[in-house]
Design a protein around this motif. Sequence first.
Motif, PDB file in Angstrom:
ATOM      1  N   TYR A  58       3.663   3.610   7.566  1.00 15.25           N
ATOM      2  CA  TYR A  58       2.254   3.938   7.769  1.00 15.25           C
ATOM      3  C   TYR A  58       1.808   4.995   6.769  1.00 15.25           C
ATOM      4  CZ  TYR A  58       2.722   1.702  12.352  1.00 15.25           C
ATOM      5  OH  TYR A  58       2.952   0.816  13.379  1.00 15.25           O
ATOM      6  N   HIS A  66      -5.248  -1.952   9.194  1.00 11.93           N
ATOM      7  CA  HIS A  66      -5.833  -0.735   9.776  1.00 11.93           C
ATOM      8  C   HIS A  66      -5.398  -0.704  11.243  1.00 11.93           C
ATOM      9  CE1 HIS A  66      -9.811   1.630  10.551  1.00 11.93           C
ATOM     10  NE2 HIS A  66      -8.801   2.120  11.224  1.00 11.93           N
ATOM     11  N   ALA A  96      -4.211  -3.989  -2.400  1.00 11.27           N
ATOM     12  CA  ALA A  96      -2.928  -3.874  -1.703  1.00 11.27           C
ATOM     13  C   ALA A  96      -2.805  -4.980  -0.668  1.00 11.27           C
ATOM     14  CB  ALA A  96      -2.825  -2.510  -1.033  1.00 11.27           C
ATOM     15  N   SER A 130       1.553  -0.538   6.298  1.00 12.00           N
ATOM     16  CA  SER A 130       1.829  -1.196   5.024  1.00 12.00           C
ATOM     17  C   SER A 130       3.035  -2.101   5.191  1.00 12.00           C
ATOM     18  CB  SER A 130       2.113  -0.152   3.946  1.00 12.00           C
ATOM     19  OG  SER A 130       2.479  -0.775   2.745  1.00 12.00           O
ATOM     20  N   SER A 150      -1.923  -4.838   4.181  1.00  9.65           N
ATOM     21  CA  SER A 150      -2.349  -3.577   4.783  1.00  9.65           C
ATOM     22  C   SER A 150      -3.148  -3.873   6.039  1.00  9.65           C
ATOM     23  CB  SER A 150      -3.227  -2.794   3.804  1.00  9.65           C
ATOM     24  OG  SER A 150      -2.511  -2.512   2.639  1.00  9.65           O
ATOM     25  N   TYR A 203       0.826  -1.200   0.000  1.00  9.16           N
ATOM     26  CA  TYR A 203       0.000   0.000   0.000  1.00  9.16           C
ATOM     27  C   TYR A 203       0.866   1.259   0.000  1.00  9.16           C
ATOM     28  CZ  TYR A 203      -3.942   3.013   1.151  1.00  9.16           C
ATOM     29  OH  TYR A 203      -4.889   3.986   1.124  1.00  9.16           O
ATOM     30  N   TRP A 204       1.961   1.237   0.726  1.00 11.45           N
ATOM     31  CA  TRP A 204       2.896   2.356   0.800  1.00 11.45           C
ATOM     32  C   TRP A 204       3.302   2.818  -0.601  1.00 11.45           C
ATOM     33  CZ3 TRP A 204       5.196   5.161   4.753  1.00 11.45           C
ATOM     34  CH2 TRP A 204       6.361   5.861   4.443  1.00 11.45           C
ATOM     35  N   ILE A 241      -2.942   3.328   8.208  1.00 12.16           N
ATOM     36  CA  ILE A 241      -2.822   1.980   7.662  1.00 12.16           C
ATOM     37  C   ILE A 241      -1.347   1.604   7.679  1.00 12.16           C
ATOM     38  CG2 ILE A 241      -3.072   0.546   5.607  1.00 12.16           C
ATOM     39  CD1 ILE A 241      -5.511   2.191   4.883  1.00 12.16           C
TER      40      ILE A 241
END
Length: 177
Positions: free
Chosen positions: A151, A117, A112, A176, A115, A35-36, A174
């Motif tokens: 993050y 939360h 992604a 990552s 990830s 995700y990053w 989030i």
Amino acid sequence: MSSISQTDALRPMSPIQIEQTRDFIDGLASVAEPYWNMVEIGDELVRELEITPELVILYADGVEDFNPWYEGWKMNTWRTEGESPFGGAIVPPLLVSHFVLSVQFDPARPFAIGSIHTFHDSEILEPIPVGATVRITTRAADKYVKRERRYVRHAVTVEDVKTGVLYFRETRDILSL
């Protein structure tokens, strides 16, 4: 012993299900990225959501929050104005938070992987009337590293499409992998 393969005692799976699950995970790993890498500071995603009495019923039933303030419906009449101290029926306060994730991830990109939360802080500013159409906006506000972990922080707003009333704000982080 059964001839059915099991991945664990709680979730028995057939050999076909095991193969399909592994293929799905391998496919994610081959096209998705952390995700990053997928998000830049300032990236913004927006979606509109009509908060119907049916949606409120499904949510309230799911979280077992049976409050008459949320009832914008009545048997054999279906939709009504409802009653609450704010006038008509209102939306359960955290219902819109539930939908932020569906806005946060761009459906045009591969999902992604990795990830998690890790944080959110919600601020309820105004009650949302049942039947409102809201605009959920999520903006990547920051990227940071803490204890060698990456993050992405998102700033979220929920506002009325017609009136512009700001109902809700949220900050989400989030992790990552």
